[in-house]
Design a protein around this motif. Structure first.
Motif, PDB file in Angstrom:
ATOM      1  N   PRO A  94       0.831  -1.203   0.000  1.00 34.20           N
ATOM      2  CA  PRO A  94       0.000   0.000   0.000  1.00 34.20           C
ATOM      3  C   PRO A  94       0.867   1.254   0.000  1.00 34.20           C
ATOM      4  O   PRO A  94       1.973   1.251   0.540  1.00 34.20           O
ATOM      5  N   LYS A  95       0.347   2.295  -0.581  1.00 28.16           N
ATOM      6  CA  LYS A  95       1.033   3.580  -0.575  1.00 28.16           C
ATOM      7  C   LYS A  95       0.984   4.130   0.844  1.00 28.16           C
ATOM      8  O   LYS A  95      -0.047   4.069   1.517  1.00 28.16           O
ATOM      9  N   GLN A  96       2.111   4.636   1.313  1.00 30.11           N
ATOM     10  CA  GLN A  96       2.169   5.182   2.676  1.00 30.11           C
ATOM     11  C   GLN A  96       2.643   6.624   2.622  1.00 30.11           C
ATOM     12  O   GLN A  96       3.632   6.929   1.972  1.00 30.11           O
ATOM     13  N   ILE A  97       1.928   7.474   3.321  1.00 26.73           N
ATOM     14  CA  ILE A  97       2.309   8.879   3.439  1.00 26.73           C
ATOM     15  C   ILE A  97       2.244   9.225   4.916  1.00 26.73           C
ATOM     16  O   ILE A  97       1.271   8.916   5.595  1.00 26.73           O
TER      17      ILE A  97
END
Ligand SMILES: [Zn+2]
Length: 82
Positions: A73-76
């Protein structure tokens, strides 16, 4: 005469992990541990047109499931924590 306070946001009473069934800790309407919530309204070109699906995962189940992803998953990092 009646005076009303501003209505609070909807507060959950019970959240259960859909994967393992664990009850997520909630104190005074505040979620006290990590929980992943997903909502999806399926679109016209799906086989579930118009259906709203939603579920919650405890942090342990989330970690187990995302480890099976080919692409993580994209993590920010969010700086706006309450
Ligand atoms: Zn779980």
């Amino acid at each position: 005469m009646r005076v009303y306070t501003v209505q609070k946001e909807k507060q959950p009473e019970v959240i259960q992990c859909n994967c393992c069934g664990k009850r997520i800790l909630i104190e005074n309407g505040i979620v006290r541990e990590g929980v992943f919530s997903a909502d999806c309204t399926w679109g016209y070109f799906s086989k579930k047109d118009g259906e709203l699906h939603s579920f919650d995962l405890c942090e342990d189940c989330y970690d187990k499931i995302v480890k099976t992803f080919r692409i993580p998953p994209k993590q920010i990092q969010s700086n706006e924590m309450i």
